[in-house]
Design a protein around this motif. Structure first.
Motif, PDB file in Angstrom:
ATOM      1  N   PRO A  53      -4.669   1.181 -11.244  1.00  0.00           N
ATOM      2  CA  PRO A  53      -5.783   1.692 -12.048  1.00  0.00           C
ATOM      3  C   PRO A  53      -5.342   2.923 -12.834  1.00  0.00           C
ATOM      4  O   PRO A  53      -4.453   3.671 -12.402  1.00  0.00           O
ATOM      5  CB  PRO A  53      -6.836   2.052 -10.995  1.00  0.00           C
ATOM      6  N   ALA A  54      -5.951   3.137 -13.980  1.00  0.00           N
ATOM      7  CA  ALA A  54      -5.606   4.295 -14.807  1.00  0.00           C
ATOM      8  C   ALA A  54      -5.825   5.588 -14.018  1.00  0.00           C
ATOM      9  O   ALA A  54      -6.832   5.745 -13.314  1.00  0.00           O
ATOM     10  CB  ALA A  54      -6.450   4.297 -16.076  1.00  0.00           C
ATOM     11  N   GLY A  55      -4.860   6.493 -14.110  1.00  0.00           N
ATOM     12  CA  GLY A  55      -5.000   7.790 -13.461  1.00  0.00           C
ATOM     13  C   GLY A  55      -4.652   7.791 -11.987  1.00  0.00           C
ATOM     14  O   GLY A  55      -5.010   8.729 -11.270  1.00  0.00           O
ATOM     15  N   VAL A  56      -3.949   6.739 -11.508  1.00  0.00           N
ATOM     16  CA  VAL A  56      -3.569   6.652 -10.095  1.00  0.00           C
ATOM     17  C   VAL A  56      -2.058   6.478  -9.999  1.00  0.00           C
ATOM     18  O   VAL A  56      -1.467   5.698 -10.759  1.00  0.00           O
ATOM     19  CB  VAL A  56      -4.269   5.472  -9.383  1.00  0.00           C
ATOM     20  N   GLU A  57      -1.429   7.203  -9.088  1.00  0.00           N
ATOM     21  CA  GLU A  57      -0.010   7.022  -8.827  1.00  0.00           C
ATOM     22  C   GLU A  57       0.220   6.780  -7.333  1.00  0.00           C
ATOM     23  O   GLU A  57      -0.582   7.196  -6.496  1.00  0.00           O
ATOM     24  CB  GLU A  57       0.809   8.233  -9.294  1.00  0.00           C
ATOM     25  N   VAL A  58       1.335   6.094  -7.028  1.00  0.00           N
ATOM     26  CA  VAL A  58       1.683   5.762  -5.648  1.00  0.00           C
ATOM     27  C   VAL A  58       3.001   6.443  -5.301  1.00  0.00           C
ATOM     28  O   VAL A  58       3.958   6.397  -6.078  1.00  0.00           O
ATOM     29  CB  VAL A  58       1.803   4.238  -5.461  1.00  0.00           C
TER      30      VAL A  58
ATOM     31  N   GLU B 242      16.693  -2.613  -0.922  1.00  0.00           N
ATOM     32  CA  GLU B 242      16.659  -4.053  -0.662  1.00  0.00           C
ATOM     33  C   GLU B 242      15.294  -4.651  -0.967  1.00  0.00           C
ATOM     34  O   GLU B 242      15.187  -5.766  -1.486  1.00  0.00           O
ATOM     35  CB  GLU B 242      17.038  -4.324   0.793  1.00  0.00           C
ATOM     36  N   GLU B 243      14.229  -3.913  -0.631  1.00  0.00           N
ATOM     37  CA  GLU B 243      12.871  -4.407  -0.871  1.00  0.00           C
ATOM     38  C   GLU B 243      12.415  -4.172  -2.307  1.00  0.00           C
ATOM     39  O   GLU B 243      11.303  -4.519  -2.669  1.00  0.00           O
ATOM     40  CB  GLU B 243      11.880  -3.742   0.104  1.00  0.00           C
ATOM     41  N   GLN B 244      13.289  -3.553  -3.118  1.00  0.00           N
ATOM     42  CA  GLN B 244      12.996  -3.301  -4.538  1.00  0.00           C
ATOM     43  C   GLN B 244      11.684  -2.534  -4.717  1.00  0.00           C
ATOM     44  O   GLN B 244      10.826  -2.904  -5.536  1.00  0.00           O
ATOM     45  CB  GLN B 244      12.979  -4.625  -5.309  1.00  0.00           C
ATOM     46  N   TRP B 245      11.550  -1.469  -3.958  1.00  0.00           N
ATOM     47  CA  TRP B 245      10.355  -0.624  -4.057  1.00  0.00           C
ATOM     48  C   TRP B 245      10.268  -0.063  -5.474  1.00  0.00           C
ATOM     49  O   TRP B 245      11.168   0.646  -5.925  1.00  0.00           O
ATOM     50  CB  TRP B 245      10.421   0.485  -3.025  1.00  0.00           C
ATOM     51  N   PRO B 246       9.184  -0.345  -6.220  1.00  0.00           N
ATOM     52  CA  PRO B 246       9.137   0.022  -7.635  1.00  0.00           C
ATOM     53  C   PRO B 246       8.540   1.389  -7.934  1.00  0.00           C
ATOM     54  O   PRO B 246       8.580   1.843  -9.087  1.00  0.00           O
ATOM     55  CB  PRO B 246       8.266  -1.091  -8.229  1.00  0.00           C
ATOM     56  N   ALA B 247       7.949   2.034  -6.948  1.00  0.00           N
ATOM     57  CA  ALA B 247       7.315   3.336  -7.169  1.00  0.00           C
ATOM     58  C   ALA B 247       8.221   4.452  -6.663  1.00  0.00           C
ATOM     59  O   ALA B 247       9.337   4.220  -6.200  1.00  0.00           O
ATOM     60  CB  ALA B 247       5.953   3.370  -6.467  1.00  0.00           C
ATOM     61  N   VAL B 248       7.724   5.673  -6.744  1.00  0.00           N
ATOM     62  CA  VAL B 248       8.486   6.830  -6.271  1.00  0.00           C
ATOM     63  C   VAL B 248       8.614   6.769  -4.754  1.00  0.00           C
ATOM     64  O   VAL B 248       7.644   6.460  -4.047  1.00  0.00           O
ATOM     65  CB  VAL B 248       7.792   8.142  -6.696  1.00  0.00           C
ATOM     66  N   ALA B 249       9.799   7.063  -4.252  1.00  0.00           N
ATOM     67  CA  ALA B 249      10.026   7.169  -2.803  1.00  0.00           C
ATOM     68  C   ALA B 249      10.812   8.453  -2.548  1.00  0.00           C
ATOM     69  O   ALA B 249      11.861   8.672  -3.156  1.00  0.00           O
ATOM     70  CB  ALA B 249      10.800   5.972  -2.271  1.00  0.00           C
TER      71      ALA B 249
END
Length: 226
Positions: free
Chosen positions: A140-145, A167-174
């Protein structure tokens, strides 16, 4: 007369011992022994390399963090949750690539912060499921993970977490928690996986311990959205 071949005589006229004949005079046996020794050496080297790969590559699994603000109370599932409407603490941490990330509740962007332990079987199921959802859907707009790798233990399974996230191709910030799990403690973590929803004003609107199915995950995203 026996058809059994006789061992050759030595130059001195005496016949070599049976052990000498089998181990010293049989070239096939010699190569078999050399081959087995070589295979064992390769296996040991590969195992050592695999165990030390995270450190050999220079990837640190934990790192220093900086936390500002009052910690949230420990989450024990009680209702109402005493953390509701409290401002979540800010923190600065680094990714596995060493990039510094500042998470600042109240900066106008809502946040869903997930805490994962590499050895936790529930986390091992949830991380790839959420990675798949994030890869296939828009937030949703204005939300980050943000994902936080915490409770790192080299003596437990699925180590190192850097390889697991890749390996799991995590697409967000870690980001990496510290060795003493300071970010997890600041957010009241007590079990895994653990998810905290923070609205755009920086206030806690949800805390969940345990796996989230897609419906619960989507509801949480809508709950924090501006």
């Amino acid at each position: 007369m026996s058809n059994q071949p006789k061992p050759p005589k030595s130059r001195s006229g005496s016949r070599p011992s049976r052990a000498h004949y089998e181990a010293g005079s049989n070239p096939l046996l010699k190569w078999l022994i050399v081959g087995v020794v070589a295979l064992v050496a390769v296996a040991i080297a590969f195992a050592a390399r695999s165990c030390g790969s995270a450190q050999d590559s220079g990837v640190l699994q934990v790192s220093d963090v900086n936390i500002e603000g009052a910690p949230l109370p420990s989450f024990d599932g009680q209702e109402p949750d005493p953390a509701m409407e409290r401002v979540a603490p800010a923190f600065a941490a680094t990714t596995f690539d060493g990039v510094e990330v500042s998470v600042l509740p109240g900066d106008g962007t809502a946040k869903v912060i997930g805490f994962f332990a590499h050895w936790c079987p529930h986390c091992q199921r949830e991380l790839p499921r959420l990675a798949g959802w994030l890869a296939a859907n828009e937030l949703p707009a204005g939300v980050e993970v943000i994902a936080v790798s915490t409770a790192v233990d080299p003596g437990r399974g699925n180590y190192p977490p850097s390889a697991w996230f890749e390996e799991e191709q995590w697409p967000a910030v870690a980001v990496r928690d510290s060795e003493s799990n300071e970010i997890g403690d600041a957010y009241g973590l007590r079990g895994f996986p653990y998810t905290v929803g923070v609205d755009a004003d920086g206030r806690v609107v949800a805390r969940v311990s345990g796996e989230l199915n897609d419906a619960a995950w989507e509801f949480l995203l809508q709950l924090v959205a501006p």
